[in-house]
Enzyme design. Sequence first.
Site, PDB file in Angstrom:
ATOM      1  N   GLY A  70       0.815  -1.255   0.000  1.00  0.00           N
ATOM      2  CA  GLY A  70      -0.025   0.060  -0.003  1.00  0.00           C
ATOM      3  C   GLY A  70       0.787   1.234  -0.053  1.00  0.00           C
ATOM      4  O   GLY A  70       2.172   1.164   0.308  1.00  0.00           O
ATOM      5  N   GLY A 118       0.649  -5.143   0.817  1.00  0.00           N
ATOM      6  CA  GLY A 118      -0.793  -5.082  -0.130  1.00  0.00           C
ATOM      7  C   GLY A 118      -0.601  -5.923  -1.657  1.00  0.00           C
ATOM      8  O   GLY A 118      -1.601  -6.368  -2.207  1.00  0.00           O
ATOM      9  N   GLU A 141       5.200  -5.829   7.802  1.00  0.00           N
ATOM     10  CA  GLU A 141       4.462  -4.747   8.703  1.00  0.00           C
ATOM     11  C   GLU A 141       5.057  -4.404  10.032  1.00  0.00           C
ATOM     12  O   GLU A 141       4.986  -3.374  10.516  1.00  0.00           O
ATOM     13  CB  GLU A 141       3.201  -4.925   8.762  1.00  0.00           C
ATOM     14  CG  GLU A 141       2.194  -4.932   7.358  1.00  0.00           C
ATOM     15  CD  GLU A 141       2.383  -5.959   6.381  1.00  0.00           C
ATOM     16  OE1 GLU A 141       1.919  -5.964   5.148  1.00  0.00           O
ATOM     17  OE2 GLU A 141       3.148  -6.925   6.597  1.00  0.00           O
ATOM     18  N   ASP A 149      -1.579  -7.715   7.419  1.00  0.00           N
ATOM     19  CA  ASP A 149      -2.882  -7.310   6.888  1.00  0.00           C
ATOM     20  C   ASP A 149      -3.208  -8.038   5.698  1.00  0.00           C
ATOM     21  O   ASP A 149      -2.396  -8.798   5.218  1.00  0.00           O
ATOM     22  CB  ASP A 149      -3.377  -5.863   6.927  1.00  0.00           C
ATOM     23  CG  ASP A 149      -2.554  -5.044   6.125  1.00  0.00           C
ATOM     24  OD1 ASP A 149      -1.400  -5.534   5.619  1.00  0.00           O
ATOM     25  OD2 ASP A 149      -3.055  -3.875   5.868  1.00  0.00           O
TER      26      ASP A 149
END
Length: 355
Positions: A70, A118, A141, A149
Amino acid sequence: MAAEGPEEPVLTGRTGRLAQLTLNRPRALNALTRPMVRIIDAALARWEHDEDVAAVVITGAGERGLCAGGDIRAVYEDARTGGAESPGFWRDEYLLNARIARYPKPYAAIMDGIVMGGGVGVSAHGSVRIVTERSAVAMPETGIGLVPDVGGTYLLSRAPGELGTHLALTGRVVRAADAVLCGLADHFVPSELLPELHTAFAATTTGDLRAAVRPYEQPAPEGDLADGRPWIDACYSAETIEEIVGRLLDHGDPAAKEAAATVLTRSPTALKATLAALRTARRLATLEEVLDQEYRASCAALATHDLVEGIRAQVIDKDRTPHWSPADLAGVTEADVARFSATPPGGALGAADRS
């Protein structure tokens, strides 16, 4: 490939019965933004009901990778100014991950080059996942104060033994063979054969992409996680981060001590929240339930010191010396970890309710 203009962040097109998605921000390593997520989601929704589309393939523009994750610079700026935007981005992104996992048509991902965060979310939930000798796959992360995630804790919690715990806590990059071993990919195809593979995909009339990939699939170059299973399983099966680090440091294998050193550079709060999330994810039955949990964790992280500080150190200033708060594992309380399971102020994701 018929597509929109080159300025578009995601190119969509068709060749025969193959629909094509190309992430098109090569200078940003195809980092995902909310508009990109919405374009992908809308295209998949459209193609799902199009009888002329038999299968979908996603690739990344440029030579460096499918997707580096992301757009965490945007998350950084948002977190510094109140965090009003990121929950909406994550909501759209995680629901897209669920759509990909349940997509009724074959969905192939060419995981060539860098595939992180992502990028894993738009690829590893697909039905046909292809890696090359250039693939570098990771969920990094904890190094920026987040819990893995995009369904990462679902995937990693289901890797053999404690391999997923190792990857989640360290953020370690894995290559092709280890990505396949951990359940993040299915097939190894040398990068030099990708043009031929694309041609084979485009020629499919039935959408059977697994059959199309078989002539190009080869054994992947040997990885090292399989040989590391004895120390990985022994050390990461401990109940707490402190115990895990202690076992790693006490183990005779130099790789275990190296892993301990890496873990100790990560956000202490994120480490404890990640371990709790992984253990819970093992007990949850569906990806959607895990995505609901990850959404709670991401929204909680948005209000922490460590998220802003981690992105600053890794991406903004690039000094690689984050100053975590609390600074060590002993300072992280049960209440600190419990916050990552609380319903966000804006409400729950509700992915499980939609499935």
